[in-house]
Enzyme design. Structure first.
Site, mmCIF file in Angstrom:
data_model
loop_
_atom_site.group_PDB
_atom_site.id
_atom_site.type_symbol
_atom_site.label_atom_id
_atom_site.label_comp_id
_atom_site.label_asym_id
_atom_site.label_seq_id
_atom_site.Cartn_x
_atom_site.Cartn_y
_atom_site.Cartn_z
ATOM 1 N N ARG A 167 13.505 -18.965 66.519
ATOM 2 C CA ARG A 167 14.481 -18.336 67.403
ATOM 3 C C ARG A 167 14.003 -16.967 67.875
ATOM 4 O O ARG A 167 13.222 -16.294 67.202
ATOM 5 C CB ARG A 167 15.820 -18.141 66.670
ATOM 6 C CG ARG A 167 16.573 -19.409 66.403
ATOM 7 C CD ARG A 167 18.026 -19.115 66.042
ATOM 8 N NE ARG A 167 18.167 -18.359 64.800
ATOM 9 C CZ ARG A 167 18.648 -17.114 64.725
ATOM 10 N NH1 ARG A 167 19.008 -16.455 65.815
ATOM 11 N NH2 ARG A 167 18.765 -16.521 63.560
ATOM 12 N N HIS A 168 14.524 -16.563 69.027
ATOM 13 C CA HIS A 168 14.338 -15.185 69.462
ATOM 14 C C HIS A 168 15.345 -14.335 68.697
ATOM 15 O O HIS A 168 16.493 -14.755 68.503
ATOM 16 C CB HIS A 168 14.584 -15.081 70.971
ATOM 17 C CG HIS A 168 14.142 -13.779 71.557
ATOM 18 N ND1 HIS A 168 14.889 -12.629 71.444
ATOM 19 C CD2 HIS A 168 13.027 -13.441 72.262
ATOM 20 C CE1 HIS A 168 14.259 -11.638 72.064
ATOM 21 N NE2 HIS A 168 13.124 -12.114 72.562
#
Length: 378
Positions: free
Chosen positions: A231-232
């Site tokens: 994930r960012h």
């Protein structure tokens, strides 16, 4: 646009005292753009990477990839006659690259101050784990130690597995790349009248300075960022997702793109949903949004989902393995690999184009001591 040009560093002579990866990568990409690289190697043994696998026909493929286009000269720098040969070369050269542990070059009498007295315009690049000074400067370093100490490993991986290294020796690669940038900059400065320059590149410095997302979070929140998997850490949805036949990536970093994603999935109801209305809310409720997305993705193959999304302007991609990436039409169109004279191992060309021309060498890596006779060595 012109398809051919003189390589930008034509006529530049480099003495390469480095070994294994960071230094050889630096000199390889400088050689790609025209510099002549003479690799100085220990007699009978050579660069340690000559002995690192995998091997093909008795030769190290690893060595071959990062020493393309160079010449090889065997010199024992502890031998006075060989040291004199080296000093003669210094007088005629433009650049020296070394990646000894700090202090070793001075003991061997090939340090910056010594060679500067011979050639007052020499550009001398030292690549090391922690730099030429500082409390850690004398410590040995490998890519994994620098990934660990720079903070990069602490944000790489998944919570269930803990910190992990990036799957390539990027500390070495990027240190070598920064060294090549610094050498090119120093060569330009020399054209404007600058004298000798000593370039100090530390893998630790490079890896720490490159973490812009993590540093932004640290400086803003006064708290070290943590592992978030693929994930960012700020934007959502920005992750790997399961389609019907495998994993793919979707990267949405603003509200407009999120609305387009929802419309592509025929889920307009999610656009103004109380859990997903803003990027901050989507990140807070990431697990719920992922379930909604994968319910749609599970009805489509990776290729189908990518087609739907990309045709609507939503960044998406399959997760390719290295073989798929190498054999892709994109890789071929960009000419990322070239045939090597004298070898069936492809040359991994430097990736930058100049006026649509890609400067790179065509000769494979040198046999140990192939240039000995050219410099008075038997």
């Amino acid at each position: 646009m012109p398809k051919k040009m003189n390589p930008p560093l034509s006529g530049i002579k480099i003495l390469d005292l480095s070994r294994v990866l960071a230094g050889p990568h630096c000199t390889a990409i400088l050689g790609d753009v025209g510099a002549h690289v003479l690799k100085i190697e220990t007699p009978n043994h050579g660069d340690d990477s000559r002995h690192l696998g995998p091997f093909k026909d008795g030769e190290s493929v690893y060595f071959d990839l990062i020493n393309r286009g160079k010449d090889s000269l065997e010199l024992d720098l502890k031998n006075e006659n060989d040291l004199d040969i080296f000093y003669d070369l210094v007088a005629k050269s433009d650049v020296i690259v070394e990646n000894y542990r700090p202090g070793v070059a001075k003991r061997l009498k090939v340090d910056f101050e010594t060679v500067k007295a011979i050639n007052p315009k020499i550009i001398y690049a030292s690549i090391s784990g922690f730099g030429q000074y500082g409390p850690l400067s004398q410590f040995p370093a490998y890519d994994i130690t620098v990934q660990a100490m720079s903070g990069l490993m602490s944000v790489t991986g998944f919570s269930e597995t803990g910190p992990t290294r990036v799957g390539e020796s990027i500390g070495d690669i990027f240190a070598g790349t920064y060294a090549a940038w610094a050498i090119s900059t120093a060569l330009f400065a020399r054209e404007r009248g600058a004298e000798a320059q000593h370039i100090d590149v530390a893998m630790f410095d490079v890896m720490l300075s490159m973490q812009m997302t993590g540093l932004a979070n640290l400086f803003a929140n006064k708290k070290a960022p943590t592992i978030v998997g693929n994930r960012h850490p700020v934007s959502t949805p920005f992750d790997t997702y399961k389609a019907k036949d495998g994993l793919m990536v979707i990267a949405v970093a603003n509200d407009k793109l999120f609305a387009t994603l929802c419309k592509t999935m025929s889920r307009d109801d999610l656009i103004d949903h109380q859990l997903f209305k803003t990027d901050a809310l989507r990140t807070k409720n990431e697990a719920e949004l992922k379930r909604e997305m994968e319910a749609w993705l599970n009805q489509h193959t990776v290729d189908e989902a990518c087609d739907f999304l990309l045709n609507n302007g939503v960044p998406a991609a399959p997760v390719w393995n290295l073989e798929e990436a190498v054999n892709s039409e994109q890789s071929k169109a960009r000419e990322l690999f070239a045939a090597a004279k004298g070898s069936d191992i492809p040359i991994v060309t430097q990736p930058v184009r100049f006026n649509d021309f890609k400067s790179h060498v065509t000769h494979a890596s040198p046999k140990l001591g192939v240039s000995n006779k050219n410099y008075g060595k038997a």
